[in-house]
Design an enzyme around this catalytic site. Structure first.
Site, PDB file in Angstrom:
ATOM      1  N   THR A  60      59.282  55.296  32.125  1.00  0.00           N
ATOM      2  CA  THR A  60      58.614  56.224  31.059  1.00  0.00           C
ATOM      3  C   THR A  60      58.491  57.743  31.951  1.00  0.00           C
ATOM      4  OG1 THR A  60      57.160  54.491  30.363  1.00  0.00           O
ATOM      5  CG2 THR A  60      56.300  56.578  30.111  1.00  0.00           C
ATOM      6  N   ARG A  97      48.782  50.072  29.088  1.00  0.00           N
ATOM      7  CA  ARG A  97      49.762  50.138  27.921  1.00  0.00           C
ATOM      8  C   ARG A  97      50.360  48.855  28.129  1.00  0.00           C
ATOM      9  NH1 ARG A  97      48.451  55.013  25.572  1.00  0.00           N
ATOM     10  NH2 ARG A  97      49.152  56.838  26.714  1.00  0.00           N
ATOM     11  N   ARG A 126      46.804  66.595  33.819  1.00  0.00           N
ATOM     12  CA  ARG A 126      45.975  66.323  32.995  1.00  0.00           C
ATOM     13  C   ARG A 126      44.387  66.068  33.006  1.00  0.00           C
ATOM     14  NH1 ARG A 126      49.787  63.812  28.058  1.00  0.00           N
ATOM     15  NH2 ARG A 126      51.642  65.248  28.795  1.00  0.00           N
ATOM     16  N   ASP A 179      52.670  66.303  17.404  1.00  0.00           N
ATOM     17  CA  ASP A 179      51.451  66.095  18.244  1.00  0.00           C
ATOM     18  C   ASP A 179      50.984  67.522  18.578  1.00  0.00           C
ATOM     19  OD1 ASP A 179      53.523  66.612  20.159  1.00  0.00           O
ATOM     20  OD2 ASP A 179      52.322  65.664  21.679  1.00  0.00           O
ATOM     21  N   SER A 219      49.436  67.946  25.823  1.00  0.00           N
ATOM     22  CA  SER A 219      49.856  67.263  24.869  1.00  0.00           C
ATOM     23  C   SER A 219      49.282  66.618  23.853  1.00  0.00           C
ATOM     24  CB  SER A 219      51.133  66.070  25.706  1.00  0.00           C
ATOM     25  OG  SER A 219      51.960  65.905  24.748  1.00  0.00           O
ATOM     26  N   HIS A 220      49.368  65.203  23.633  1.00  0.00           N
ATOM     27  CA  HIS A 220      48.682  64.676  22.478  1.00  0.00           C
ATOM     28  C   HIS A 220      47.279  64.135  22.564  1.00  0.00           C
ATOM     29  CE1 HIS A 220      49.767  61.753  25.420  1.00  0.00           C
ATOM     30  NE2 HIS A 220      48.876  60.838  25.111  1.00  0.00           N
ATOM     31  N   THR A 234      52.455  61.394  34.096  1.00  0.00           N
ATOM     32  CA  THR A 234      53.683  61.126  33.336  1.00  0.00           C
ATOM     33  C   THR A 234      54.076  62.777  32.900  1.00  0.00           C
ATOM     34  OG1 THR A 234      52.649  59.238  32.487  1.00  0.00           O
ATOM     35  CG2 THR A 234      54.745  59.708  32.040  1.00  0.00           C
ATOM     36  N   GLU A 254      61.860  57.584  23.326  1.00  0.00           N
ATOM     37  CA  GLU A 254      60.853  56.625  23.956  1.00  0.00           C
ATOM     38  C   GLU A 254      60.053  56.081  23.039  1.00  0.00           C
ATOM     39  OE1 GLU A 254      59.257  58.404  27.911  1.00  0.00           O
ATOM     40  OE2 GLU A 254      59.081  59.938  26.403  1.00  0.00           O
ATOM     41  N   GLU A 255      59.274  54.873  23.131  1.00  0.00           N
ATOM     42  CA  GLU A 255      58.508  54.407  22.274  1.00  0.00           C
ATOM     43  C   GLU A 255      57.347  55.260  21.937  1.00  0.00           C
ATOM     44  OE1 GLU A 255      55.275  53.676  23.556  1.00  0.00           O
ATOM     45  OE2 GLU A 255      56.207  54.470  25.470  1.00  0.00           O
ATOM     46  N   SER A 256      57.017  56.352  22.930  1.00  0.00           N
ATOM     47  CA  SER A 256      55.915  57.058  22.834  1.00  0.00           C
ATOM     48  C   SER A 256      56.115  58.127  22.007  1.00  0.00           C
ATOM     49  CB  SER A 256      55.409  57.351  24.231  1.00  0.00           C
ATOM     50  OG  SER A 256      56.221  58.074  24.671  1.00  0.00           O
ATOM     51  N   LYS A 314      51.914  71.541  32.418  1.00  0.00           N
ATOM     52  CA  LYS A 314      53.174  70.708  32.692  1.00  0.00           C
ATOM     53  C   LYS A 314      53.920  71.667  33.590  1.00  0.00           C
ATOM     54  CE  LYS A 314      53.523  68.079  28.255  1.00  0.00           C
ATOM     55  NZ  LYS A 314      54.374  67.576  27.137  1.00  0.00           N
ATOM     56  N   LYS A 331      61.190  66.378  25.174  1.00  0.00           N
ATOM     57  CA  LYS A 331      61.500  65.724  23.846  1.00  0.00           C
ATOM     58  C   LYS A 331      60.980  66.821  22.690  1.00  0.00           C
ATOM     59  CE  LYS A 331      57.268  63.045  24.121  1.00  0.00           C
ATOM     60  NZ  LYS A 331      56.698  63.505  25.832  1.00  0.00           N
ATOM     61  N   ASP A 351      55.932  67.853  20.884  1.00  0.00           N
ATOM     62  CA  ASP A 351      57.150  67.094  21.591  1.00  0.00           C
ATOM     63  C   ASP A 351      57.330  65.687  20.896  1.00  0.00           C
ATOM     64  OD1 ASP A 351      55.025  66.159  22.962  1.00  0.00           O
ATOM     65  OD2 ASP A 351      55.973  66.573  24.920  1.00  0.00           O
ATOM     66  N   ARG A 352      56.157  65.214  20.316  1.00  0.00           N
ATOM     67  CA  ARG A 352      55.983  64.123  19.758  1.00  0.00           C
ATOM     68  C   ARG A 352      56.288  64.147  18.201  1.00  0.00           C
ATOM     69  NH1 ARG A 352      52.238  59.530  23.077  1.00  0.00           N
ATOM     70  NH2 ARG A 352      52.691  60.599  24.820  1.00  0.00           N
TER      71      ARG A 352
HETATM   72  C1  G16 Z   1      54.530  62.155  28.558  1.00  0.00           C
HETATM   73  C2  G16 Z   1      56.085  62.002  28.885  1.00  0.00           C
HETATM   74  C3  G16 Z   1      56.528  61.145  28.052  1.00  0.00           C
HETATM   75  C4  G16 Z   1      56.004  59.692  28.162  1.00  0.00           C
HETATM   76  C5  G16 Z   1      54.348  59.736  27.944  1.00  0.00           C
HETATM   77  C6  G16 Z   1      53.892  58.575  28.393  1.00  0.00           C
HETATM   78  O1  G16 Z   1      54.566  62.646  27.220  1.00  0.00           O
HETATM   79  O2  G16 Z   1      56.589  63.332  28.561  1.00  0.00           O
HETATM   80  O3  G16 Z   1      57.900  61.023  28.448  1.00  0.00           O
HETATM   81  O4  G16 Z   1      56.499  58.731  27.522  1.00  0.00           O
HETATM   82  O5  G16 Z   1      53.861  60.854  28.546  1.00  0.00           O
HETATM   83  O6  G16 Z   1      52.536  58.505  28.403  1.00  0.00           O
HETATM   84  P1  G16 Z   1      51.640  57.608  29.089  1.00  0.00           P
HETATM   85  O7  G16 Z   1      52.001  57.500  30.658  1.00  0.00           O
HETATM   86  O8  G16 Z   1      50.140  57.848  28.495  1.00  0.00           O
HETATM   87  O9  G16 Z   1      52.223  56.346  28.546  1.00  0.00           O
HETATM   88  P2  G16 Z   1      53.455  63.717  26.540  1.00  0.00           P
HETATM   89  O10 G16 Z   1      53.777  63.742  25.161  1.00  0.00           O
HETATM   90  O11 G16 Z   1      52.254  63.211  26.651  1.00  0.00           O
HETATM   91  O12 G16 Z   1      53.644  64.977  27.278  1.00  0.00           O
END
Ligand code: G16
Length: 536
Positions: free
Chosen positions: A339, A489, A22, A272, A116-117, A18, A358-360, A129, A371, A276-277
């Site tokens: 997503t 999820r 990773r 995070d 990320s997180h 996504t 987004e919900e995330s 990324k 984000k 970005d979160r």
């Molecule tokens: C990344 C993407 C987000 C997405 C998230 C979802 O976020 O940039 O747009 O909502 O992954 O993660 P998953 O596939 O685990 O549900 P980030 O903050 O991890 O870079």
């Protein structure tokens, strides 16, 4: 300088997810793993005929990003990159600040060294990324091509110089992104109003989770907005985030969540690993990210940057429809995307939207293509300062105007991959329309395919969506950011218009739906007794 052509062998596990590639850190430490992926990414851009003159390298400071830096520089210069901006001291900067640098310096692309997180350190995760010239993540057409390239790569390019020499090449310039980013935020939000809000005695807590946002938060909240220094928690970036899992949700950011539930401040928030979160908290009140987007949409005209109105808003499909209710009333278009923030980028570039979320735990706008946690926090501070209302009042007002969408997102993290994939395959093909599960009847089930309204690029099977006849919506997908096993999820929502029920917790209100989902997907049947690892 001699260019070296170094032999390598393909890895079969370099498919970007996504948000880039990773993996567990120890996988990234394997010989040539990093180089193969970087070379493949550059080769794809070159083969596309894209310019690769100027590049940006940034990161959230996690181990071993700084050790990887010279290797990436050598590889880029050997491939013909003429200018490399390295962002942040010790390679520590929030992703949105890096996106801003890519745009500001008209770079042709970038790499952000971040998972990320996800947790960091030797036993945590690492990631890359892949960024485009618009400052956003590469679209699927590019990431798929990169994956194909990683499967056949035989050589990568480098330079015959030491790591130390690589860092002082003429092509390399180190940049501190904080001032540029803080200036950008100051140009968008009503800083004098926020300062007055602090001066009048309101209290604040920000948790940087030992990750990349600490120094930027101090510059913005303390130096420019006069928040107290000790309101910024865990502000020193650490390569392993001090062992915390830097994901701002009630499960992993429990330090600030618990303190805010006890009423420690008027407004609390966290970001995070790569900034970005975000998570938003009022005194004794937790705001789900879907409601955040609805609040931002309702109050956008209070933000100087959005004073002329919104072009449109977008939410990812698993995000609740709370924003739709607000936007419909205001005559604003809402787009639904899969997503992944990259799916917003084409809508932002085409000026169809200028706010999305987004919900995330992510929201952002058209000023960059990632984000942005601090943007969301400033948005809230601006709203609090201009309305004089509390966080809870703002959210509850929206519920009373539109009804409340009860919503829950929960995850089974790191479960057996084969079993999770078997559930996914079953859910894509199963036919359950009209079937009864106890008191619930299934109205329809569909696989969500997406056709980008701007590029017409089709992304298939981005999730499975189930509706019951009494208005419950269930969304299911496999995470694209986990690194061990699989992460399932689940997202559930139900609209409620009876105000007497508004103060129930989502967990209580939706308790029968959790059971329904378990039954439809066969989760306990497959895994035995199992509890979700994160419920938000
Ligand atoms: C990344 C993407 C987000 C997405 C998230 C979802 O976020 O940039 O747009 O909502 O992954 O993660 P998953 O596939 O685990 O549900 P980030 O903050 O991890 O870079």
């Amino acid at each position: 300088m001699d260019i070296l052509k170094i032999d390598t062998k393909p890895f079969d596990n370099q498919k970007p997810g996504t948000g880039g590639l990773r993996k567990q850190t120890k996988i990234f430490m394997q010989k040539n793993f990093l180089e193969n992926f970087i070379q493949s990414s550059i080769s794809v851009r070159k083969n596309n005929g894209d310019k690769i003159d100027t590049w940006v390298i940034g990161g959230d400071g996690r181990y071993p990003g700084i050790q990887f830096l010279p290797k990436i520089i050598k590889l880029l210069v050997a491939n013909g990159v003429k200018k490399i901006f390295v962002v942040g001291k010790e390679l520590v900067a929030p992703t949105p600040a890096i996106s801003n640098i890519i745009r500001k310096y008209n770079a042709d692309g970038g790499f952000i060294l971040s998972a990320s997180h996800n947790p960091g350190g030797e036993n945590g995760d690492f990631g890359i990324k892949v960024e485009m010239s618009n400052g956003g993540g590469a679209p699927e057409s590019i990431t798929n091509a990169i994956f194909e390239e990683t499967k056949k790569i035989q050589t990568y390019l480098s330079l015959d110089i030491s790591d130390e020499e690589a860092l002082s090449l003429d092509e390399v310039e180190f940049l501190d992104p904080i001032k540029d980013y803080a200036d950008l935020m100051e140009s968008m939000f009503d800083f004098p109003a926020i300062r007055d809000w602090f001066r009048s005695g309101h209290t604040f807590r920000f948790d940087a989770m030992n990750a990349s946002t600490g120094p930027t938060a101090i510059e913005i909240f303390v130096n420019r907005l006069e928040a107290k220094y000790d309101w910024i928690l865990n502000a020193k970036p650490m390569p392993d985030f001090g062992g915390v899992h830097p994901e701002p949700n009630p499960t992993y950011a429990s330090e600030i969540y618990d303190a805010m539930m006890e009423g420690v401040a008027d407004f609390g928030c966290a970001c995070d690993g790569d900034g970005d979160r975000n998570m938003i908290l009022g005194k004794g009140f937790y705001v789900i990210p879907s409601d955040c987007l609805a609040v931002m949409t309702k109050y956008h005209k209070l933000i100087p940057y959005y004073k002329d109105g919104l072009l449109g808003v977008a939410r990812s499909i698993p995000t609740s429809s709370a924003v739709d209710k607000v936007a419909d009333k205001m005559g604003i278009n809402v787009y639904n995307t899969p997503t992944g923030w990259k799916f917003f980028a084409t809508l932002l570039d085409a000026k169809k939207i200028n706010l999305c979320g987004e919900e995330s735990f992510g929201q952002g706008g058209d000023y960059i293509r990632e984000k942005d946690g601090i943007f969301a926090i400033l948005f809230w501070l601006n709203i609090l300062a201009k309305t004089g209302k509390s966080v809870a009042e703002i959210v509850k007002e929206i519920w009373s105007e539109n009804g409340r969408i009860f919503y829950s997102q929960y995850s089974y993290e790191g479960v057996d991959k084969e079993k999770a994939e078997a559930i996914w395959e079953k859910m894509k093909t199963i036919s359950i329309d009209g079937k009864m599960y106890g008191k619930f009847e299934i109205a329809s089930k569909e696989v969500f395919d997406y056709k980008d309204p701007v590029t017409s690029e089709v992304s298939k099977a981005q999730g499975v969506q189930i509706f019951t006849t009494d208005g419950i919506r269930i969304f299911f997908r496999l995470s694209g950011t986990g690194t061990v096993g699989a992460t399932m999820r689940l997202y559930i929502e139900k609209y409620e218009d009876n105000p007497e029920k508004f103060n129930l917790s989502a967990k209580d209100y939706l308790k029968d739906v959790y059971v329904l989902v378990d039954e439809i997907l066969g989760i306990s049947e497959t895994f035995g007794p199992i509890e979700p690892s994160a419920v938000n």
